[in-house]
Design an enzyme around this catalytic site. Structure first.
Site, PDB file in Angstrom:
ATOM      1  N   GLY A   1       0.683  19.755  -4.003  1.00 35.90           N
ATOM      2  CA  GLY A   1       0.189  18.407  -4.306  1.00 35.90           C
ATOM      3  C   GLY A   1      -1.318  18.425  -4.406  1.00 35.90           C
ATOM      4  O   GLY A   1      -2.007  18.513  -3.407  1.00 35.90           O
TER       5      GLY A   1
ATOM      6  N   LYS B   1      -0.459   7.914  12.699  1.00 36.67           N
ATOM      7  CA  LYS B   1      -1.102   7.578  11.415  1.00 36.67           C
ATOM      8  C   LYS B   1      -0.632   6.205  10.926  1.00 36.67           C
ATOM      9  O   LYS B   1      -1.408   5.429  10.379  1.00 36.67           O
ATOM     10  CB  LYS B   1      -0.785   8.642  10.365  1.00 36.67           C
ATOM     11  CG  LYS B   1      -1.367   8.355   8.964  1.00 36.67           C
ATOM     12  CD  LYS B   1      -2.868   8.306   8.992  1.00 36.67           C
ATOM     13  CE  LYS B   1      -3.548   7.914   7.697  1.00 36.67           C
ATOM     14  NZ  LYS B   1      -2.808   7.820   6.480  1.00 36.67           N
TER      15      LYS B   1
ATOM     16  N   GLU C   1      -5.864  -0.602  10.480  1.00 38.61           N
ATOM     17  CA  GLU C   1      -6.769  -0.667   9.317  1.00 38.61           C
ATOM     18  C   GLU C   1      -6.550  -1.957   8.516  1.00 38.61           C
ATOM     19  O   GLU C   1      -7.505  -2.622   8.116  1.00 38.61           O
ATOM     20  CB  GLU C   1      -6.481   0.563   8.450  1.00 38.61           C
ATOM     21  CG  GLU C   1      -7.245   0.687   7.161  1.00 38.61           C
ATOM     22  CD  GLU C   1      -6.658   1.831   6.319  1.00 38.61           C
ATOM     23  OE1 GLU C   1      -6.551   2.972   6.810  1.00 38.61           O
ATOM     24  OE2 GLU C   1      -6.258   1.566   5.167  1.00 38.61           O
TER      25      GLU C   1
END
Lengths: 297, 297, 297, 297
Positions: free
Chosen positions: B7, B166, B173
């Site tokens: 990727g 995460k 966030e």
């Protein structure tokens, strides 16, 4: 330059130290003689050379009102008063007018940085006339953090604008704290996560969520893992409430700031009347058991 | 050390560069031949010396599933696969099992930093067995930001823990972005404030709310004052939704993260069915005028 | 009994009709001669026998202020004024004092029921002295719905209490409307549901969520399935804003009322500055594409 | 007609009574012999004449799964199973398939009304094929409240649609309860209001906010003014969580339902980890005093 500084509490005491380190002559006044440089406000006025600049750093509301009213008496034509406390911005207009009637100029200054300002400098947001701000600039220069001036100081607009920006700053601060705190609670609730503190520590560098507050939470979790000795009971100092009130006036939707404010209200309740009513309702229509106060008492 | 990297999109391309700068040998694979170092996954496996370490950096969901399934075929006993994409943490267990059946180890790695990671380093949150994490440590060292290792890297727990952390990072966030954005809207709505950008610029230093995101908003406002050319239409990439779902599973109240998620949903609606229903209700009981679509059409 | 009624708009016009049906003599005043029974407020005062009772049913704020100021001139000792409009309860004290200086008594009355009150009766919440409320009771009896008096009328407390209760009523009303509207949006979004209207119709009987507002939403959906001709743009009349402001003063967390208020603010924005800032931020750190206004323009 | 009814708890017991009053032959099964009409599920199947109709009214999740699995064994071609419990709608498809493999038809029925359904009738939302619904219609007719059929019964759509509508019903119910409860807390907090109960009683007639739940809150406040003996600790039964999860899947913003769910989570926490973290943060940056657990311990 020379500055009179009224209020030598947690903030003012440190600011005097930083200003003196910056080479300014600061004459401080505080009702507690052990920290004060002069005995009275009148003594302070007498000790300063005209045109005087006086910084007010006292609790907002009544005490700031009284201080500014007294300053209107002991100061005179050409002097300048800076309100560096957390006054509501709507109080700045009346204060400016009261002083202007005596020929005294007024600046409102929002000051951020807390107990860390002494060493790192204070973020400053000021409101007032251009000439007045220019005149006080040496003081702002000494207080603000090192680096480009625009990265720690802003002349936001006319009288009131400084405290308005500071109020919004604190509203945002409430919401940021809630955001980090919700993340903490999730990490602490999940068994896969060995140590929420280590995650918060790792977030301090390289991540999108890194910030000064984020570092402080990592530090707090290091000092008291599990936050076992800290109650969730949380005061609010006014700015959060004012931010939501002003948002309503301006018709600005502020769901996350309002949620943060309400969470503080709730944290101070023994039990929530709202939830008592919800529990009572469930019992009424569903025959659901309620937890009786008498059971746990 | 040697690494296979699958990727080479926005994230993977930069990571290959940073790893090579760190002295590692990276063989990259991507379906787009112009960026790929090898032609197929089988070629990648052949080009690597056993025991191999392969980092998967592809879109989460189907493509990650397919990639890991293919790796189970082309890799073998003793190899190690690291999923650095934004997979939901609940997918890590099945992926680990699929690979373990072939003797292949698995680590999940949450990677934060966006397009800035190339120069500043990536915040890393990893899940897996201690031995596996130790083996991949040179790679993590090259990717993480400079400074103490614990300030940009964390071994959160067993398989799944890295992506869980995460996910929470991204939920936080979302809420941080909403907090700063609500503050911006208030500053922009108030006439006293001459320039919201200048306030956001001044907040970057010395204030309690300073952060990397806060700096970015100051930067964005400098590039497009008034944000006139940006629509409020905002995608969500999955982590915000998962965070609220996992919060529900864990019975953790997340009002500010949920509010931020719902605000994104709303931003993508032409008109809100909820508010249409509210408007219809007001009309029913109060005879209040409603705004007809036909009027504005 | 005899009553002067000022304001013959949507509410006052119907109330005059209901009071007359109840056998009362109502002399109505309105600036629009086609609906008014007298030409001026002075004429109204002259047409009533002392001690007079006058009901004020005009828009809150300036117009109510002016009307009460004028009544202080044309009425006299022993008369009684009832403010039945949607005044903020904090205005009742000053109004009561202004009138008390002329020997005129004052009652504040919150009136609920909208355009349906004419036929079904009005829910009444009043504040004032016991004697004054007793004196106006025949009027309240005619306006309130049939059934036990306590099921449609309440003497909440001293002056201000009636409007306070009405304000809370409207805050609750905002939140109820949002609750039903969110449910509607979910039903409309799910393919399994053939017709959201049929579900809302079925909820009108036997279910826990049945209510008058719920019936009205079923009715609105019948008249315009899909609400295709209604915009989500929704005004707020003041009570919702005041409720959140008073909640802040009382330190009462009101997340659902506040969310409902903010949703109305948002419904009136072309595009959300908050979401523009969020989109700008995503673009800054992630290189995520933003939707340019210029693209859709 | 003849019906087998499995589960004679709070809901099923009353439903058997109502169905028998409606002239139906009900054979009930429950593991508690003192309420059961037959000893085993096999006995129930044997006691019913084919083609059988069996209504399942047991706790959702594992027990419903087991019951339906057992019914697939003891029932046969042409029979019909109705799941009237609070199953998640996503479970209906698998249940329908399991039964269809044996030639058994399936309907999901959301049932509302709680303990009041016995006397007032149950609100019904059903999902399934037209023929199956038609066949069970006499049962639905006996259970639903009197009045027009569409005001208490709805065939929402195919299998799953009934439970989906019931889930949304309960999500809306959560938000309605919070709305009324917030209003109660405000009335209780304001000194002007003599008795919040009297206000809630008065709202039962003529007002916009009147509803069945609103009446129940008035009743609860009459039984326990001040709700002194009720704790705010509030369970959630699943539907509220599912509603928010499905809203996320459908990208429907549901701020008020989510707020209501989170308030329930919070009500069950001794102290909020989120607010502990907020308090810890305030202490870090501002030197603000925190309330130590040890102080109150």
């Amino acid at each position: 330059m020379q500055l009179g500084l009224i209020g030598l509490g947690k903030m003012g005491f440190n600011m005097r130290a930083r200003l003196r380190e910056g080479g300014h002559e600061v004459i401080g006044y505080d009702p507690r003689p052990e920290v004060s440089d002069v005995a009275t406000l009148a003594d302070l006025a007498a000790a300063l050379s005209a045109p005087r600049v006086v910084w007010v750093m006292v609790p907002s509301g009544t005490i700031t009102d009284q201080t500014i009213t007294q300053l209107a008496d002991v100061l005179g034509e050409g002097d300048l008063v800076i309100d560096g406390g957390n006054s509501r911005y709507t109080e700045d207009g009346p204060h400016a007018k009261l002083l202007a009637d005596k020929g005294i100029a007024f600046i409102d200054a929002g000051v951020s940085g807390g107990i860390w300002g002494l060493t790192e400098g204070y973020g400053l947001m000021v409101g007032g006339a251009d000439d007045d701000v220019a005149r006080a600039m040496p003081i702002f220069e000494a207080l603000r953090p090192p680096g480009p001036v625009e990265d720690g100081f802003v002349h936001v607009g006319p009288v009131g604008a400084g405290h308005f920006a500071k109020m919004v700053h604190n509203g945002v601060e409430y919401a940021l704290m809630t955001a980090y705190a919700e993340g903490y609670e999730m990490l602490a609730a999940e068994d896969l996560v060995r140590d929420p503190q280590a995650v918060y520590q790792a977030w301090t560098n390289g991540t999108v969520v890194r910030s000064w507050l984020q570092q402080l939470l990592a530090k707090a979790l290091k000092e008291d893992p599990g936050l076992n000795d800290i109650s969730g009971y949380t005061e609010d100092s006014g700015e959060g409430r004012w931010t939501v009130e002003e948002a309503i006036r301006l018709r600005v939707p502020v769901p996350s700031i309002a949620a943060s404010l309400f969470a503080r209200f709730l944290s101070r309740q023994e039990d929530s009347p709202t939830m008592k009513a919800v529990a009572a309702l469930r019992n009424q229509f569903g025959g659901h058991a309620v937890k009786r106060v008498s059971e746990s008492g």
